[in-house]
Design an enzyme around this catalytic site. Structure first.
Site, PDB file in Angstrom:
ATOM      1  N   HIS A  63     -65.584  50.915  -2.772  1.00  0.00           N
ATOM      2  CA  HIS A  63     -65.428  50.223  -1.491  1.00  0.00           C
ATOM      3  C   HIS A  63     -65.815  48.760  -1.684  1.00  0.00           C
ATOM      4  O   HIS A  63     -66.287  48.364  -2.767  1.00  0.00           O
ATOM      5  CB  HIS A  63     -66.256  50.889  -0.389  1.00  0.00           C
ATOM      6  CG  HIS A  63     -67.736  50.799  -0.584  1.00  0.00           C
ATOM      7  ND1 HIS A  63     -68.400  51.412  -1.628  1.00  0.00           N
ATOM      8  CD2 HIS A  63     -68.697  50.166   0.143  1.00  0.00           C
ATOM      9  CE1 HIS A  63     -69.691  51.171  -1.532  1.00  0.00           C
ATOM     10  NE2 HIS A  63     -69.897  50.408  -0.472  1.00  0.00           N
ATOM     11  N   HIS A  65     -68.073  46.670  -0.204  1.00  0.00           N
ATOM     12  CA  HIS A  65     -69.372  46.066   0.070  1.00  0.00           C
ATOM     13  C   HIS A  65     -69.836  45.289  -1.160  1.00  0.00           C
ATOM     14  O   HIS A  65     -69.590  45.695  -2.303  1.00  0.00           O
ATOM     15  CB  HIS A  65     -70.395  47.125   0.465  1.00  0.00           C
ATOM     16  CG  HIS A  65     -70.327  47.493   1.919  1.00  0.00           C
ATOM     17  ND1 HIS A  65     -70.720  48.722   2.405  1.00  0.00           N
ATOM     18  CD2 HIS A  65     -69.908  46.785   3.009  1.00  0.00           C
ATOM     19  CE1 HIS A  65     -70.549  48.760   3.731  1.00  0.00           C
ATOM     20  NE2 HIS A  65     -70.058  47.594   4.106  1.00  0.00           N
ATOM     21  N   ASP A  67     -72.547  44.796  -2.854  1.00  0.00           N
ATOM     22  CA  ASP A  67     -73.343  45.350  -3.952  1.00  0.00           C
ATOM     23  C   ASP A  67     -72.511  46.225  -4.884  1.00  0.00           C
ATOM     24  O   ASP A  67     -73.031  46.720  -5.885  1.00  0.00           O
ATOM     25  CB  ASP A  67     -74.549  46.131  -3.417  1.00  0.00           C
ATOM     26  CG  ASP A  67     -74.182  47.259  -2.465  1.00  0.00           C
ATOM     27  OD1 ASP A  67     -73.215  47.095  -1.701  1.00  0.00           O
ATOM     28  OD2 ASP A  67     -74.876  48.296  -2.473  1.00  0.00           O
ATOM     29  N   HIS A  68     -71.233  46.381  -4.584  1.00  0.00           N
ATOM     30  CA  HIS A  68     -70.342  47.158  -5.448  1.00  0.00           C
ATOM     31  C   HIS A  68     -69.231  46.315  -6.074  1.00  0.00           C
ATOM     32  O   HIS A  68     -68.534  46.809  -6.968  1.00  0.00           O
ATOM     33  CB  HIS A  68     -69.720  48.315  -4.662  1.00  0.00           C
ATOM     34  CG  HIS A  68     -70.732  49.329  -4.223  1.00  0.00           C
ATOM     35  ND1 HIS A  68     -70.869  50.561  -4.811  1.00  0.00           N
ATOM     36  CD2 HIS A  68     -71.682  49.279  -3.252  1.00  0.00           C
ATOM     37  CE1 HIS A  68     -71.854  51.235  -4.224  1.00  0.00           C
ATOM     38  NE2 HIS A  68     -72.355  50.472  -3.265  1.00  0.00           N
ATOM     39  N   HIS A 142     -67.847  56.100   5.310  1.00  0.00           N
ATOM     40  CA  HIS A 142     -68.835  55.029   5.254  1.00  0.00           C
ATOM     41  C   HIS A 142     -68.516  54.049   6.379  1.00  0.00           C
ATOM     42  O   HIS A 142     -67.604  54.278   7.184  1.00  0.00           O
ATOM     43  CB  HIS A 142     -68.782  54.373   3.879  1.00  0.00           C
ATOM     44  CG  HIS A 142     -69.948  53.483   3.558  1.00  0.00           C
ATOM     45  ND1 HIS A 142     -71.242  53.806   3.889  1.00  0.00           N
ATOM     46  CD2 HIS A 142     -69.998  52.275   2.935  1.00  0.00           C
ATOM     47  CE1 HIS A 142     -72.042  52.836   3.479  1.00  0.00           C
ATOM     48  NE2 HIS A 142     -71.311  51.898   2.910  1.00  0.00           N
ATOM     49  N   ASP A 213     -71.706  55.809  -1.710  1.00  0.00           N
ATOM     50  CA  ASP A 213     -71.726  55.255  -0.355  1.00  0.00           C
ATOM     51  C   ASP A 213     -70.877  56.053   0.635  1.00  0.00           C
ATOM     52  O   ASP A 213     -69.732  55.717   0.932  1.00  0.00           O
ATOM     53  CB  ASP A 213     -71.292  53.785  -0.367  1.00  0.00           C
ATOM     54  CG  ASP A 213     -72.401  52.888  -0.905  1.00  0.00           C
ATOM     55  OD1 ASP A 213     -73.147  53.346  -1.787  1.00  0.00           O
ATOM     56  OD2 ASP A 213     -72.531  51.747  -0.437  1.00  0.00           O
ATOM     57  N   HIS A 273     -77.891  54.970  -6.748  1.00  0.00           N
ATOM     58  CA  HIS A 273     -77.791  54.134  -5.544  1.00  0.00           C
ATOM     59  C   HIS A 273     -79.033  54.335  -4.671  1.00  0.00           C
ATOM     60  O   HIS A 273     -78.951  54.637  -3.484  1.00  0.00           O
ATOM     61  CB  HIS A 273     -76.514  54.478  -4.763  1.00  0.00           C
ATOM     62  CG  HIS A 273     -76.116  53.433  -3.761  1.00  0.00           C
ATOM     63  ND1 HIS A 273     -76.542  53.458  -2.450  1.00  0.00           N
ATOM     64  CD2 HIS A 273     -75.337  52.335  -3.865  1.00  0.00           C
ATOM     65  CE1 HIS A 273     -76.038  52.443  -1.798  1.00  0.00           C
ATOM     66  NE2 HIS A 273     -75.294  51.731  -2.638  1.00  0.00           N
TER      67      HIS A 273
END
Length: 322
Positions: A63, A65, A67-68, A142, A213, A273
């Site tokens: 996804h 976001h 932090d990914h 999510h 996530d 995570h």
């Protein structure tokens, strides 16, 4: 096949954990590496390993976001600087928007890659299939569009029983290759050999599932069914307060992950995570709190390398396929 955890934290880097990125090392299987998410500073983590960016042939993004994905433009640029050429393409599988994110970052920074970049927008079902591996994607739940992945290795043919052939005075040479291929072979002395009688049991292909996530949903069990390894986000622990935060932020707890592994009849559960709060005793509790639900559970640490061994036998109707 090995898993190498380049980042095991959530949200933002901490002193002990970088943000999410996992390498699936397929060096023996296809002389390649696949990355699952590329959080900030992934390339810095790679410098602490033996991984070579030019070996990375596929990247799967769960996804969008930060932090990914915030490490993605830098990694792609460095792969170019390190000599990847037109014969070393890289394919990125991800949700709608990942292509725009990458192309915008490269355009604004005037970065020109020396190798082809291919984008595949994720849809439910098989997203990759060749003679060695199949990858299945399914939607997660999510705050934004998110995906989980099931990586299925194709079954390995059994080994030729060379000692049995020698014991029956069958000469080595082209005959061995024909028998290995399952063919029927006529010998000069009149004997007829069936190749299937001289090949050992097939080795079942391995299955690795990545769930990153998401709040609990039915697709997790579908992707994780009979997986050799289930890598599952565990942003929060087992307490009621943690469960409330998980629901509020559309994440999973360690208990959620353990229940999913148990229902899917996975072989091993690896929690990743993690919130930065889980250090010291809280980290130990994260595992001990769930082992009564799923005993074969561990917590990944940054730079952990975990082997996924082959199993020796396979049935005609293989139950791990979906």
């Amino acid at each position: 096949m090995q898993l190498e955890f380049l980042g095991t934290g959530s949200g933002q880097p901490s002193k002990f954990r970088n943000v999410t990125s996992i390498a699936l090392r397929l060096l023996d299987e296809r002389n390649a590496v696949w990355l699952f998410d590329v959080g900030e500073a992934t390339q810095h983590q790679i410098l602490k390993t033996t991984l070579r960016p030019r070996k990375v042939e596929k990247i799967f993004i769960s996804h969008l976001h930060g932090d990914h994905i915030f490490g993605l433009p830098g990694f792609l640029s460095s792969r170019s600087f390190q000599g990847a050429d037109k014969n070393e393409p890289l394919t990125i599988y991800g949700p709608k928007g990942v292509k725009e994110f990458v192309q915008t970052a490269l355009r604004v920074s005037e970065t020109r890659l020396s190798y082809p970049l291919v984008f595949v927008e994720l849809t439910a079902g098989v997203v990759f299939d060749d003679k060695t591996f199949r990858v299945i994607a399914a939607k997660m739940k999510h705050r934004i569009e998110s995906w989980g992945f099931r990586i299925e290795e194709k079954d390995h043919p059994g080994e030729l029983l060379a000692n049995k052939l020698r014991a029956e005075n069958i000469p080595s040479g082209p005959i061995f290759g024909q028998l290995k291929a399952g063919k029927r072979v006529s010998l000069p002395d009149g004997r007829i050999l069936d190749g299937h009688d001289y090949v050992g049991p097939a080795q079942r292909g391995r299955v690795v599932t990545f769930i990153l996530d998401t709040r609990p949903n039915d697709n997790i069990e579908l992707l994780a069914r009979h997986a050799d390894v289930l890598v599952h986000e565990s942003t929060y622990g087992a307490g009621e307060d943690e469960a409330k935060m998980a629901r509020a932020h559309a994440h999973s707890t360690s208990i959620n992950a353990a229940n999913n592994a148990r229902r899917a009849q996975a072989n091993q559960l690896i929690l990743t995570h993690l919130s930065a709060r889980y250090i010291g005793p809280l980290l130990k509790n994260l595992v001990s709190d769930v082992r009564h639900v799923f005993p074969n559970t561990i917590v990944a640490r940054d730079l952990d390398v975990i082997d996924v061994p082959l199993k020796k036998e396979v049935s005609v109707s293989d139950p791990h396929k979906v």
